[in-house]
Design an enzyme around this catalytic site. Structure first.
Site: not given
Ligand code: NDP
Length: 492
Positions: A170, A225-226, A245, A380
């Site tokens: 997804k 993180t959330e 991650e 962040e």
């Molecule tokens: P999000 O946590 O908003 O989203 C990540 C993915 O999870 C998206 O596909 C999102 O869908 C999906 N998602 C959101 N809510 C839910 C839920 N309740 N249940 C299941 N899936 C869900 O992160 P971002 O896309 O905004 O990315 C930024 C974040 O990712 C930052 O915190 C960054 O630090 C972290 N990150 C970590 C990395 C690592 O290697 N540790 C590398 C890169 C980024 P949708 O897009 O539709 O919201």
């Protein structure tokens, strides 16, 4: 359209959503909006593909061959994929080309790991031969973010496929297009239908449905993180393995012996690549108090000279933020930082001049007079904002570097590599660069401590996390008839 069981598939209820270019607001494409129905179909397809062994039980050399073919196709398609990724993320084309050029290596590396993996024989006592095999897990759910769409997918997909698993992805609602292209390319390369499925949609619906599906063997998320907490709880309730991650806010520690000009260039690179939207953004620059003013001046001179603009133009160095929401978040944090008493040294406002007004552009921002306890130094922000903090001695530098809920990465700038190595031992995080930042490799384990997540990607360890052991014990003598005697027999 989704890619399920090797076919392009619309949503059952016909829903779709828009993918837009964050630099211009222009529509790029409409994409199918999936939910629980599409996720259930995709997991079913992946389970069937896993069970009938069309990928999981074929000769490893065959998987090796197919993944190498995919790597070659990917290499050939890099110009068009970089363009599309740049259009959807807003990241400068130069950055996307550099990032995507590494992707074929990941498929080759993990294919080679699978091809050269050796099983072990254990010293089982008695007339037995016991050996331990590494076998695939089953159906893997992968949820990816928008900031490095293909790179993050590849870090998960390449080892999962190499090990013989099947996958349902997804992707982020903002950047699903390159993931869909990769799925079609994989089919062409010879990955059988049902092995690599993609359901596009929103996190709250499609993401949630995938995370809560009891048929998964493992759920792998890169995100905030959330989101990680929610997803880990949901999948954990089904006893599904979880790899997360998550967020980060990397310290960049400038030691007093560092070349300040090189350290300033490194700090700006650490902070502003991808417009600060990376999990290892150098968002806390730690400098000795006697050198702070000098470093800040050098950083500001570099930050104000960064060229904001159309991500597709060669001269552009800083693109827009991904969305209005992310732009507002950055504005809010800059306001919080000012209220907390930190001083904006440059930037601190939306960039609206000319064409920039159409997109979500924000000026690169450097804060000084920052204390570690301030929210701008702890949370962040995920935007082009970095904080300079000062330390009096090395112990204080270590304390400040570790004084944060995250623990993904850090960098140390020094002219004495041995000193840097000693300092790296004291930092509570998953990766430390000495005189560099943001460098990755398929062979380098990647992952965080504390709120930055759990588990590791990449390297041999990352590959193993997509496998499980299976122990086989062969009796080399006549089997004992246990109930035919009253003698005390050994069970091992
Ligand atoms: P999000 O946590 O908003 O989203 C990540 C993915 O999870 C998206 O596909 C999102 O869908 C999906 N998602 C959101 N809510 C839910 C839920 N309740 N249940 C299941 N899936 C869900 O992160 P971002 O896309 O905004 O990315 C930024 C974040 O990712 C930052 O915190 C960054 O630090 C972290 N990150 C970590 C990395 C690592 O290697 N540790 C590398 C890169 C980024 P949708 O897009 O539709 O919201």
């Amino acid at each position: 359209m989704h890619v399920i069981d090797g076919r392009e598939t619309p949503s059952a209820d016909g829903r779709s959503f828009e993918v837009r270019n964050p630099a211009t607001g222009a529509l790029v494409e409409r994409v199918a909006e999936g939910g629980a129905t599409e996720i259930a179909r995709a997991v079913d397809a992946a389970q069937r593909a896993f069970d009938d062994g069309r990928w999981s039980r074929i000769a490893v050399r065959e998987r090796y061959r197919v993944l190498n073919r995919l790597a070659q196709m990917l290499e050939d398609a890099l110009p068009s994929l970089s363009l599309l990724e740049s259009t959807c993320t807003g990241r400068p084309l130069r950055e996307m080309r550099a990032q995507l050029s590494r992707l074929p290596e990941f498929y080759r590396y993990f294919a080679a790991l699978a091809r050269t993996a050796e099983d072990t024989i254990t010293p089982f006592e008695g007339p037995y031969l016991s050996y331990v095999r590494r076998v695939p897990l089953g159906v893997i759910g992968q949820i990816t973010p928008w900031n490095h769409p293909l790179l993050i997918l590849t870090k998960k997909l390449a080892p999962a496929l190499a090990a013989g698993n099947t996958v349902v992805v997804k992707p982020s609602e903002h950047t699903p297009l390159t993931t869909l292209q990769l799925a079609k390319m994989a089919l062409e390369a010879g990955v059988p239908p049902g092995v690599f499925n993609v359901v596009t949609g929103f996190g709250g619906e499609a993401g949630r449905a995938l995370a809560s599906h009891p048929g998964l063997a493992k759920l792998d998320l890169t995100g905030g993180t959330e989101t990680g907490r929610i997803v880990a709880q949901t999948a954990g309730a089904n006893l599904v393995r979880v790899n997360c991650e998550l967020g980060g806010k990397a310290p960049v520690i400038v030691l007093p012996d560092a070349d300040l000009e090189k350290a300033a260039a490194g700090a700006i690179f650490a902070a502003f690549i991808a417009t600060g939207q990376t999990c290892i953004a150098g968002a806390r620059i730690l400098v000795h108090e006697s050198q702070a003013q000098d470093l800040i001046e050098r950083m500001v001179a570099r930050a104000v000279s960064l060229r904001l603009g159309d991500p597709l133009l060669a001269q552009t160095q800083l693109g827009p933020l991904i969305s209005e929401r992310q732009l507002q978040r950055t504005e809010e944090y800059v306001a919080i930082g000012k209220r907390e008493g930190a001083e904006v040294q440059c930037g601190g406002r939306r960039a609206t001049k000319g064409v920039l007004g159409k997109g979500f552009f924000y000026e690169p921002t450097v804060f000084a007079d920052v204390r570690s306890s301030m929210r701008i130094a702890q949370d962040e922000i995920f935007g082009p904002v970095t904080c300079v903090l000062t330390y009096k001695d090395l112990d204080e530098a270590v304390r400040i570097a570790n004084d944060i809920p995250f623990g993904l990465g850090a960098s140390i700038w020094t002219s004495d590599a041995a000193k840097g190595m000693r300092l790296s031992e004291r930092l509570n995080c998953g990766v430390v660069w000495i005189n560099d930042h943001h460098r990755i490799d398929p062979s380098l384990p990647w992952g965080g401590t504390k709120d930055s997540g759990m588990g590791r990607e990449c390297g041999i360890e990352g590959y193993r996390e997509y496998t499980q052991t299976k122990s086989i014990v062969v009796n080399l003598e006549e089997p004992v008839d246990w109930y035919a005697t009253t003698e005390t027999l050994r069970l091992s």
